[in-house]
Design a protein around this motif. Structure first.
Motif, PDB file in Angstrom:
ATOM      1  N   VAL A 171      53.619  86.029  41.714  1.00  0.00           N
ATOM      2  CA  VAL A 171      53.235  84.616  41.687  1.00  0.00           C
ATOM      3  C   VAL A 171      51.807  84.476  42.212  1.00  0.00           C
ATOM      4  O   VAL A 171      51.423  85.129  43.194  1.00  0.00           O
ATOM      5  N   GLU A 172      51.040  83.621  41.551  1.00  0.00           N
ATOM      6  CA  GLU A 172      49.702  83.272  42.023  1.00  0.00           C
ATOM      7  C   GLU A 172      49.561  81.760  41.955  1.00  0.00           C
ATOM      8  O   GLU A 172      49.739  81.166  40.898  1.00  0.00           O
ATOM      9  N   ARG A 173      49.264  81.154  43.097  1.00  0.00           N
ATOM     10  CA  ARG A 173      49.158  79.690  43.188  1.00  0.00           C
ATOM     11  C   ARG A 173      50.416  79.013  42.660  1.00  0.00           C
ATOM     12  O   ARG A 173      50.354  78.066  41.881  1.00  0.00           O
ATOM     13  N   ARG A 174      51.544  79.555  43.063  1.00  0.00           N
ATOM     14  CA  ARG A 174      52.881  79.023  42.759  1.00  0.00           C
ATOM     15  C   ARG A 174      53.274  79.154  41.296  1.00  0.00           C
ATOM     16  O   ARG A 174      54.296  78.625  40.875  1.00  0.00           O
ATOM     17  N   ARG A 175      52.476  79.889  40.512  1.00  0.00           N
ATOM     18  CA  ARG A 175      52.802  80.101  39.108  1.00  0.00           C
ATOM     19  C   ARG A 175      53.023  81.584  38.842  1.00  0.00           C
ATOM     20  O   ARG A 175      52.274  82.422  39.353  1.00  0.00           O
ATOM     21  N   PRO A 176      54.010  81.927  38.023  1.00  0.00           N
ATOM     22  CA  PRO A 176      54.238  83.344  37.723  1.00  0.00           C
ATOM     23  C   PRO A 176      53.114  83.919  36.871  1.00  0.00           C
ATOM     24  O   PRO A 176      52.603  83.250  35.968  1.00  0.00           O
ATOM     25  N   VAL A 177      52.708  85.153  37.181  1.00  0.00           N
ATOM     26  CA  VAL A 177      51.680  85.838  36.384  1.00  0.00           C
ATOM     27  C   VAL A 177      52.195  87.170  35.847  1.00  0.00           C
ATOM     28  O   VAL A 177      51.555  87.781  34.991  1.00  0.00           O
ATOM     29  N   LEU A 178      53.361  87.630  36.341  1.00  0.00           N
ATOM     30  CA  LEU A 178      53.932  88.882  35.876  1.00  0.00           C
ATOM     31  C   LEU A 178      55.430  88.877  36.172  1.00  0.00           C
ATOM     32  O   LEU A 178      55.848  88.471  37.257  1.00  0.00           O
ATOM     33  N   MET A 179      56.229  89.352  35.201  1.00  0.00           N
ATOM     34  CA  MET A 179      57.676  89.455  35.374  1.00  0.00           C
ATOM     35  C   MET A 179      58.099  90.875  35.037  1.00  0.00           C
ATOM     36  O   MET A 179      57.681  91.426  34.015  1.00  0.00           O
ATOM     37  N   VAL A 180      58.938  91.467  35.912  1.00  0.00           N
ATOM     38  CA  VAL A 180      59.334  92.863  35.727  1.00  0.00           C
ATOM     39  C   VAL A 180      60.820  93.020  36.004  1.00  0.00           C
ATOM     40  O   VAL A 180      61.319  92.550  37.041  1.00  0.00           O
ATOM     41  N   LYS A 197      61.149  84.587  30.025  1.00  0.00           N
ATOM     42  CA  LYS A 197      60.026  84.699  29.092  1.00  0.00           C
ATOM     43  C   LYS A 197      59.958  83.484  28.176  1.00  0.00           C
ATOM     44  O   LYS A 197      58.855  82.992  27.844  1.00  0.00           O
ATOM     45  N   ALA A 198      61.110  82.946  27.787  1.00  0.00           N
ATOM     46  CA  ALA A 198      61.129  81.751  26.943  1.00  0.00           C
ATOM     47  C   ALA A 198      60.545  80.548  27.670  1.00  0.00           C
ATOM     48  O   ALA A 198      59.949  79.663  27.046  1.00  0.00           O
ATOM     49  N   ARG A 199      60.701  80.514  28.979  1.00  0.00           N
ATOM     50  CA  ARG A 199      60.203  79.384  29.759  1.00  0.00           C
ATOM     51  C   ARG A 199      58.762  79.564  30.216  1.00  0.00           C
ATOM     52  O   ARG A 199      58.078  78.593  30.528  1.00  0.00           O
ATOM     53  N   PHE A 200      58.309  80.803  30.256  1.00  0.00           N
ATOM     54  CA  PHE A 200      56.914  81.089  30.604  1.00  0.00           C
ATOM     55  C   PHE A 200      56.346  82.053  29.555  1.00  0.00           C
ATOM     56  O   PHE A 200      56.095  83.229  29.842  1.00  0.00           O
ATOM     57  N   PRO A 201      56.150  81.595  28.326  1.00  0.00           N
ATOM     58  CA  PRO A 201      55.786  82.493  27.211  1.00  0.00           C
ATOM     59  C   PRO A 201      54.440  83.181  27.376  1.00  0.00           C
ATOM     60  O   PRO A 201      54.210  84.232  26.767  1.00  0.00           O
ATOM     61  N   THR A 218      59.290  93.629  22.060  1.00  0.00           N
ATOM     62  CA  THR A 218      60.338  92.896  21.359  1.00  0.00           C
ATOM     63  C   THR A 218      59.752  91.680  20.638  1.00  0.00           C
ATOM     64  O   THR A 218      58.582  91.325  20.821  1.00  0.00           O
ATOM     65  N   ASP A 219      60.589  91.028  19.844  1.00  0.00           N
ATOM     66  CA  ASP A 219      60.157  89.823  19.136  1.00  0.00           C
ATOM     67  C   ASP A 219      59.750  88.716  20.101  1.00  0.00           C
ATOM     68  O   ASP A 219      58.954  87.836  19.744  1.00  0.00           O
ATOM     69  N   GLU A 220      60.306  88.760  21.336  1.00  0.00           N
ATOM     70  CA  GLU A 220      59.949  87.743  22.347  1.00  0.00           C
ATOM     71  C   GLU A 220      58.706  88.126  23.140  1.00  0.00           C
ATOM     72  O   GLU A 220      58.343  87.439  24.097  1.00  0.00           O
ATOM     73  N   ALA A 221      58.050  89.229  22.745  1.00  0.00           N
ATOM     74  CA  ALA A 221      56.841  89.727  23.430  1.00  0.00           C
ATOM     75  C   ALA A 221      57.157  90.306  24.802  1.00  0.00           C
ATOM     76  O   ALA A 221      56.326  90.268  25.707  1.00  0.00           O
ATOM     77  N   ILE A 222      58.360  90.851  24.976  1.00  0.00           N
ATOM     78  CA  ILE A 222      58.716  91.590  26.181  1.00  0.00           C
ATOM     79  C   ILE A 222      58.409  93.062  25.935  1.00  0.00           C
ATOM     80  O   ILE A 222      58.843  93.640  24.931  1.00  0.00           O
ATOM     81  N   ARG A 223      57.652  93.675  26.818  1.00  0.00           N
ATOM     82  CA  ARG A 223      57.309  95.086  26.688  1.00  0.00           C
ATOM     83  C   ARG A 223      58.415  95.952  27.296  1.00  0.00           C
ATOM     84  O   ARG A 223      58.733  95.807  28.479  1.00  0.00           O
ATOM     85  N   LEU A 224      58.981  96.830  26.507  1.00  0.00           N
ATOM     86  CA  LEU A 224      59.929  97.828  26.983  1.00  0.00           C
ATOM     87  C   LEU A 224      59.171  99.131  27.160  1.00  0.00           C
ATOM     88  O   LEU A 224      58.789  99.775  26.166  1.00  0.00           O
TER      89      LEU A 224
END
Length: 234
Positions: A171-180, A197-201, A218-224
């Protein structure tokens, strides 16, 4: 090397090339020194046995919200003592704790913290140990970003009242910048990560795996990605 790192920790005494037996001896010696020298230098502790039991009880709880009430009941200690000793363990760099990421519209939990160990070889369950390894690397990256770029990042996790959970949210300034999300294998994409990811595209989302060479988007732009590849970018 990642498998060795998972089992031996990144501490210089057992890793690299120290072997499992050396790593176990080092871990026990480190715990004893921490409890009998470092903790007692900060606070007078009457029951070192109970303090050690608390330390031994923590690794099995890695990856789950840390319940002080459950620890209090299991160890027959009062809530204030458990809280104070956990604070001491954190100050001595035995553990670190993550608060939840709590955007109101996500119905996220507000209070429950998760904890991890700097010596992740203590964690008995392999999946939780791998999660701990990833947490330690992300924490190091967060600190490095502040030291080199002045970025005030926070490492958190997500969990909502419906049980959806993502292991790590930076989180940076209360906003997500990376999800793992950390997984042992590459099979299947986390539904909770898809939800976030759908809520923070626009936020980069990774599902990293210890074993398997699968590397795709993936189609949702999630990196595996394999964990070794992801950790090398931090």
């Amino acid at each position: 090397h990642l498998e060795a790192l998972l089992n031996l920790t990144g501490c210089p005494a057992p890793f690299p090339g120290g072997g499992a037996a050396r790593a176990r001896r080092w871990s026990v010696e480190y715990r004893n020194r921490l409890i009998r020298e470092e903790v007692t230098s900060l606070e007078s502790v009457r029951d070192l046995g109970a303090l050690e039991q608390l330390m031994l009880a923590l690794p099995e709880r890695v990856g789950s919200p840390l319940s002080r009430n459950a620890l209090r009941e299991d160890l027959q200690l009062n809530h204030q003592t458990v809280s104070r000793w956990l604070d001491i363990f954190e100050r001595l760099y035995a553990i670190f704790r993550l608060p939840p990421f709590g955007a109101p519209r996500l119905r996220a939990v507000k209070q429950e913290q998760k904890h991890y160990h700097y010596d992740w070889s203590l964690v008995p369950e392999e999946g939780a140990r791998f999660e701990n390894l990833v947490a330690s690397h992300l924490l190091k990256w967060v600190h490095h970003q502040f030291d080199t770029e002045g970025r005030e990042l926070e490492l958190r996790y997500f969990r909502d009242v419906d049980g959806r959970e993502v292991d790590f949210i930076v989180v940076e300034r209360r906003r997500p910048v990376l999800m793992v999300e950390a997984k042992l294998t590459s099979s299947g994409v986390s539904q909770s990560l898809r939800y976030m990811k759908a809520r923070f595209p626009k936020v980069d989302a990774y599902q990293v795996h210890l074993r398997g060479a699968d590397a795709r988007v993936t189609d949702e732009a999630i990196r595996l990605w394999p964990a070794a590849r992801f950790l090398a970018t931090l």
